[in-house]
Enzyme design. Sequence first.
Site: not given
Length: 299
Positions: A158, A183, A187, A218
């Site tokens: 990401s 996160y 990544k 999403t």
Amino acid sequence: MQSPTLNFRVQISPIQLSMFLLQKWRVAAFGVYGYMNFTKNGFNGATVYMVCRSKEKGETALSAIRSKTGNENVHLELCDLSSITEIKSFANRFSLKDKPVHVLVNNAGLLENNRLITSEGFELNFAVNVLGTYTITESMVPLLEKAAPDARVITVSSGGMYTAHLTDDLEFNSGSFDGMEQYARNKRVQVALTEKWSEMYKKKGIGFYSMHPGWAETPGVAKSMPSFNERLAGNLRTSEEGADTVLWLALQPKEKLVSGSFYFDRAEARKHLKFAATAASHARIDPIVDVLRSMANLC
């Protein structure tokens, strides 16, 4: 053009925003993304194994993919990628097929804002994004070797990693836990691992590539980043654009790709922002790999 103002806990530079939003014709992320990977024409003749945690959701996706593509060589394997035990069990079962693995796509990912611990004692984001990715990749190396020199591993990272240095605090044990920051750290590890794997296995005929898929509208984004999703509704990428760069990496002749590189929208992309001072942190990857190998109890 002015960048939009975001109510977001990670500071995002104009360069990152342009990577996320301006080239909207490609690439999505999270749950729908895995489904879209295998409904594209490039995989219609392939034998595909989907590794899913949920039997119900996996069977629904399997039925839809077979129906849409007409390809009956799509199969479902069940495995919780947050569990080392389950990953090893899956790898052992799969190795009995004694089939070459031409392409391994590490697409499973998680952004959990709360600190949760798995039954095996690992912080959940780390367990899925880093330890699970590491364990399944290492476990598949013998089968990837069978497909050499065409084998490749594609890890979906990401652009969020641009904000993070590589740190040996893999489970965010220091300071107040921040899921978004964890996160980003995860990544960053994936990108550094891709570099390391490329170096380790360069003589085995396996190519390793990490990539940034872009942000898409999403369910995963809506759940993990509701403010981001609401403010940019209508400007995020679509699910249909999600498979493009992964499929491109999977189907390109290997001589046109650079193992160890980070890709975005069908092109090599920088791994570090100017003045971010993250490049030197990649020197920490060797002891991190040692820790991951020990955690995964790999010989």
